[in-house]
Design an enzyme around this catalytic site. Structure first.
Site, PDB file in Angstrom:
ATOM      1  N   GLU A  78      -1.002  -8.736   4.871  1.00 31.97           N
ATOM      2  CA  GLU A  78      -0.750  -8.884   6.318  1.00 31.97           C
ATOM      3  C   GLU A  78      -2.045  -8.842   7.132  1.00 31.97           C
ATOM      4  OE1 GLU A  78      -0.627  -6.142   4.701  1.00 31.97           O
ATOM      5  OE2 GLU A  78      -0.881  -4.376   5.968  1.00 31.97           O
ATOM      6  N   CYS A 108       0.838  -1.203   0.000  1.00 27.78           N
ATOM      7  CA  CYS A 108       0.000   0.000   0.000  1.00 27.78           C
ATOM      8  C   CYS A 108       0.871   1.251   0.000  1.00 27.78           C
ATOM      9  CB  CYS A 108      -0.968  -0.047   1.192  1.00 27.78           C
ATOM     10  SG  CYS A 108      -2.368   1.070   1.027  1.00 27.78           S
ATOM     11  N   HIS A 127      -3.655  -5.753   1.084  1.00 25.39           N
ATOM     12  CA  HIS A 127      -2.971  -5.955   2.370  1.00 25.39           C
ATOM     13  C   HIS A 127      -2.900  -7.434   2.742  1.00 25.39           C
ATOM     14  CE1 HIS A 127      -2.524  -1.781   3.748  1.00 25.39           C
ATOM     15  NE2 HIS A 127      -3.639  -1.551   3.063  1.00 25.39           N
TER      16      HIS A 127
END
Lengths: 763, 85, 239
Positions: free
Chosen positions: C205, C86, C203
């Protein structure tokens, strides 16, 4: 103190000037008594801010005392920056709701953005790291371009700010009603997490301790915002535009990190946001809580503009500023932490032991007020209360009059129209502009019954919701307020969380009008009664009065923010139906309630009748039942039955998963008028689904808890048919069609051109 | 040393989709400003710098643009200088 | 394994990356403040998401001049693995470690929701745990994720298999509708020529736990671990 010492020429105190400061003749006399002399202009400004409704609660305090505030798990009740409860395993949860209604009516983007900023600061100044925000938004009908401009601006503003700081948005509510056209409501709730021992209170203790102004510089923005927020909006409010504060979420993020590092470092004794009424209220309130005084010099406050007066510096509402009381001798350590976060800080004064609120300008005293009466001596009023006759008549009106005039002919068409109503349709257009998953703890995002977060390092979770149906409160304030609390609790149990505590935002009109004060009083009584019954004490909140525009007062809207705990977050329950073949079970009883319903509004264009009856004992039994079922992992889904009634509740469960809407086959046998059975908003109902083999167990548990329960149908195939049969009618539609209506209604309206939106709002 | 005010106007590069510009264009058209042929939305950065002469001032500002203020992949910039000393 | 996660002022996904590194990779992870000049010889550097410097001026434009970035550039040029997520992707582009740029979403709105992306190249050190064409469900959260590059760059990216992720619909089709932010050629993530620097807008994660809705992001971390430890996939991962 001799007024001759004042370094600049200040305006003379005249009755007109006193009135302009929102103070009555009687209040002015009280000030003269406290001081033993006439106030200076600066002092008048300070009194006016602290004795405004926003800071002094002068019209609401006697009522707020009626609310329950205690429970064994409450660590901090009302009176601090935020309430705090113990959630087990050594953790504490800080939470609070705050309004930014008036700023949002004038400049929606900045109004909503700074609303988020303010409530985050209230939470992290308690020592808690913000973990979630929720929004409660009310606007006029979105068919108006002006409303679309205000609404989209507020959504963008709240989103840009929270997204940038990196706080997930986990839920909220949105209502569109004519009553909010000229005076929208923007309420934001924030939650923060800390270890219990990290809790810090906003006090200025320890005479000699240095006081620091930290963060953004002070400008002329928002001067008298607190008084502004305590007046009715008029056409002149547009002229007040320059008062609107501008948010800087980047500085906020730095302030957040720096404040938590400061608090955990042990180098400071107290910290508070310079929010409403800025430096004046933060410094005097911190001293009053500790029973100390302060001696500050405004010339030491870093300013953004030259030649600001003491009056302006004290009352500025520039955003992203904090007041920090450090431990004497620890200034260097404090400065080092602030430097790391690239924040400006200046020592502006010291804590004293004489209890006097003393302000200097270049050493010369310009304000000297006994602290205790300044902060705690705001006169409070019990106003005249009288219910409006118009509302009495509205309540006495029989909704079946409308139904008889134009009977429900096609319930499928009615369901379609209800699912397309922006009050019911999916709010994804709103929450998809919010980051809901940042920080990686979000178990349930917006769109469910309540937001759910896991608590890292434990098995627990917290859930939160904001709720209020202003239409019910308008028709029957006490009952409507109870329903708001009951609905919030139902939403929490639907995700498997035990309701624990409440923060409320009382949005009302002008309390000097007896019919408004009546609504306020009745609503507070309703909240008090429900919160007592549910053991959910009110740990703080916000009062926003004078929500009126030339077209009249808003619906009385006591927004309830409620938090709950899941002992095992892995057992959380979600809203959408999950498996074809699962049984659909209704918990609670269908009764004949049509008053105040979305059905009456959408289909008949009427707001009237009485708010639905609410039985707090039955609600409590229902809560305990659903909690037991969730805990025993018997539930595949759960959804609270609210606006739009049973048919809409079941449809929501079927279409919630946009990628996989499921068919439904339901049969209702209650001997009720069809409109009430399908679309009436009887309280105390939750629709669950469960595996076929668990139906018996669910019904037995319901029986044990004394909750009426019935197996009403079965979940169908993906893309199947939605069917509800009643003794006299039938709803039948392809589920894909209903899903399409539900998910596209708001985008269809909002992607119409607005008036040109202000601001670029880059993310 | 002279003092210069330099206005750096940064606009989306020619040919690149400018969604903001498109929205503003549509809004203007809906307000009956039919004569508007095109809209680009960019941003203005106003610098105040000290420099011995206009040429140096322009050179320095140009370097600032190349290194930080504008992204050559997506943006174009123009400088406008005024001596205010 | 050692992971360095750089925290810029305004980073807000550093914590999420830290948890993914410690919980999924069982790595020794460290948050490195942007003003430091030493990465501490890690096996992987992550530039996390967020709003470095408030995204003022342009996302990533100011962060790329942070002191630590000199070290990150040197590390990347030495062929060591760098993952930018990002805002980290923005910074990699601004720093010239990846080609192109990310501009405002074509909707002009922040987009915070789950999307589908297709793995276009499973042969990289970041994607070996996936299969080519595999469709992942990952969250996005950005206002400026609209990937742009000139025609020559795009051709090179395609020809060299450096478009690693593409936005697709639930059926794996790279449709215009699935391309919410308007990225050229539905590009969601790209890798540098040498194959050691990956930038992506979604994302991963935030998608490493079933409780939170998706585990589709784990593959990126598992792939990196396998590449670094030279262990067969799956063997190194507990849970």
């Amino acid at each position: 103190m001799a007024t001759a010492n004042i370094p600049r020429k200040e305006p003379e105190i005249t009755p007109e000037l006193v009135a302009e400061h929102g103070l009555s003749e009687e209040e002015y006399q009280r000030i003269v008594e406290i001081l033993g002399r006439a106030p200076t202009f600066t002092e008048l400004g300070v009194f006016s801010a602290l004795w405004s409704e926003h800071c002094g609660y002068k019209n609401s305090k006697p009522l707020l005392r009626l609310l329950p505030t205690e429970a064994p798990w409450v660590l901090q009740g009302p009176g601090e920056n935020a309430g705090v409860i113990d959630i087990g395993d050594g953790f504490a949860l800080a939470f609070k709701i705050e309004s930014h209604n008036h700023p949002s009516a004038v400049e929606p983007y900045q109004g909503a953005a700074t609303g988020v900023g303010g409530i985050l600061r209230d939470v992290f100044t308690m020592g808690a790291r913000p973990i979630a925000v929720l929004d409660s938004l009310r606007f006029g009908q979105p068919t108006s371009p002006r409303v679309r401009y205000l609404f989209s601006g507020a959504v963008r503003g709240a989103g840009d700010y929270g997204n940038c700081v990196g706080i997930p948005n986990i839920g909220g509510e949105v209502f569109f009603e004519e009553a909010y056209e000229g005076n929208p409501l923007v309420n934001v709730m924030a939650l923060g997490l800390m270890r219990k021992e990290q809790l810090i209170r906003a006090t200025a203790s320890g005479p000699g301790n240095p006081i620091l102004a930290v963060g953004a510089r002070t400008g002329r923005d928002g001067i008298h915002g607190a008084t502004f927020a305590s007046e009715e909006l008029s056409d002149e409010s547009d002229a007040k535009r320059p008062q609107v504060q501008v948010g800087d979420p980047f500085t906020e993020k730095l302030l957040l990190e720096a404040s938590l590092e400061l608090i955990y470092s042990g180098h400071i004794v107290g910290i508070q946001d310079m929010g409403a009424a800025g430096l004046a209220s933060s410094s005097s309130e911190m001293a009053a809580r500790a029973g100390t005084g302060v001696d500050i010099d405004v010339a030491l406050v870093p300013t953004r503009e030259p030649d600001m007066t003491a009056y302006e510096i004290l009352l500025s509402e520039s955003q992203e500023r904090m007041l920090v009381v450090a431990k004497a001798g620890h200034e260097d350590e404090v400065r080092k932490i602030l430097e790391k976060w690239e924040l400006e800080a200046a020592v502006i004064g010291r804590v004293t032991d004489d209890g006097i609120y003393r302000v200097r300008e270049n050493g010369v005293v310009v304000c000297e007020i006994p602290g205790e009466p300044l902060v705690k001596g705001c006169p409070t009023y019990v106003r005249e209360a009288r219910e409006s006759e118009t509302i009495q008549a509205l309540r006495a009106w029989d909704p079946y009059e409308a139904e008889r005039a134009r009977p429900l002919a096609d319930p499928t068409a009615a369901l379609r129209r209800l699912l397309a109503s922006p009050n019911i349709a999916s709010k994804a257009w709103v929450y998809n502009q919010f980051d809901s998953t940042v920080r990686g703890n979000t178990v349930q995002e917006p769109g469910g019954a309540a937001g759910v977060l896991r608590i890292e390092g434990t098995r627990r979770g917290v859930a939160a919701t904001v709720d209020c149906n202003g239409r019910y409160v308008y028709l029957n304030p006490r009952r409507g307020a109870m329903i708001a609390v009951a609905e919030a609790a139902r939403n929490l149990v639907c995700v498997g969380a035990r309701p624990r505590a409440v923060t409320n935002n009382l949005n009302f009109g002008n309390p000097l009008k007896p019919e408004v004060y009546y609504q306020l009083r009745e609503a507070v009584l309703g909240i008090a009664e429900a919160c007592k019954r549910f053991e959910t004490p009110v740990t703080g909140g916000n009062v926003s009065l004078y929500n009126e525009s030339p077209s009249g007062a808003i619906y009385p809207t006591p927004v309830i923010g409620m938090v709950g705990i899941l002992d095992d977050v892995a057992r959380h329950v979600t809203l959408p139906f999950r498996e074809p073949g699962n049984a659909i079970v209704l918990l609670g009883a269908n009764t004949d309630e049509l008053g105040g319903s979305e059905y009456l509004k959408v289909i008949h264009g009427r707001v009237g009748g009485d708010a639905p009856a609410v039985d707090l004992d039955a609600e409590k039994r229902l809560q305990e039942l659903v909690l037991e079922l969730a805990d025993r992992e018997l539930l595949a889904s759960a959804n609270d039955c609210s606006e739009g009634g049973l048919a809409v509740c079941i449809a929501e469960c079927a279409v919630a998963d946009r990628l996989k809407p499921l068919g439904v086959d339901v049969e209702l046998s209650d001997a009720l008028p069809t409109a009430a059975l399908l679309f009436g908003e009887a309280q105390g109902r939750i629709v669950i689904s469960c595996a076929e083999e668990h139906v018996e167990e669910v019904l037995r548990a319901a029986d044990r808890h004394g909750v009426p329960a019935a197996r009403i149908g079965t979940v169908g195939e993906p893309g199947g048919t939605f069917t509800i049969r009643t003794p006299e009618a039938e709803i039948r539609a392809p589920i894909a069609e209903l899903a399409e209506i539900y998910h596209t209604a708001i985008p269809r309206i909002m992607d119409e051109p607005t008036t040109l939106a202000g601001g670029t709002g880059d993310a | 040393m002279n003092e210069y005010v330099i206005d750096v106007s940064i606009t989306p590069r020619e040919g690149l989709l400018d969604p903001q510009g498109k929205v503003v264009l549509n809004a203007l058209r809906s307000l009956d400003f039919d004569e508007v042929a095109d809209v680009k939305v960019g941003r203005l950065i106003r610098l105040r710098i000290l420099a011995p002469n206009m040429e140096v001032a322009r050179e320095r500002a140009d370097e600032m643009c190349r290194r930080l203020l504008a992204n050559p992949v997506t943006e174009e910039y123009e400088l406008e200088l005024e001596n205010i000393s | 394994m050692r992971v360095a996660i750089v925290t810029f002022p305004g980073s807000n996904c550093d914590h999420d990356c830290y948890r993914a590194a410690t919980e999924v990779l069982h790595a020794d992870a460290k948050l490195i403040w942007h003003r430091e000049r030493d990465l501490g010889n890690p096996d992987l550097v992550i530039l996390p998401g967020g709003f470095s410097y408030g995204d003022y001026l342009r996302p990533g434009a100011i962060a790329r001049f942070s002191p630590i970035m000199e070290e990150v550039v040197r590390y990347a040029k030495a062929g060591r693995p760098v993952l930018g997520i990002c805002n980290g992707f923005h910074i990699l582009c601004e720093a010239g470690l990846l080609p192109g740029a990310l501009v405002r979403n074509r909707t002009l709105k922040f987009l915070g929701l789950d999307v589908f992306v297709r793995v276009e190249n499973a042969g990289t050190m970041f994607t070996s745990a996936y299969t080519e064409g595999q469709v992942l469900r990952l969250p996005i959260a950005h206002g400026e994720g609209n990937y742009v590059a000139d025609a020559a760059t795009l051709e090179a990216l395609e020809a060299e298999g450096r478009v690693v992720f593409r936005y697709v619909d639930a059926n794996g089709e790279a449709t215009d509708e699935a391309n919410l932010n308007g990225s050229m050629r539905n590009i969601a993530g790209i890798i540098n020529e040498r194959g050691n620097v990956l930038g992506l807008m979604p994302h991963p994660e935030r998608a490493v736990s079933a409780l939170l809705g998706s585990t589709d992001g784990r593959g990126i971390f598992e792939s990196i671990l396998a590449a670094i430890q030279g262990t067969p996939l799956g063997a190194a991962i507990a849970g």
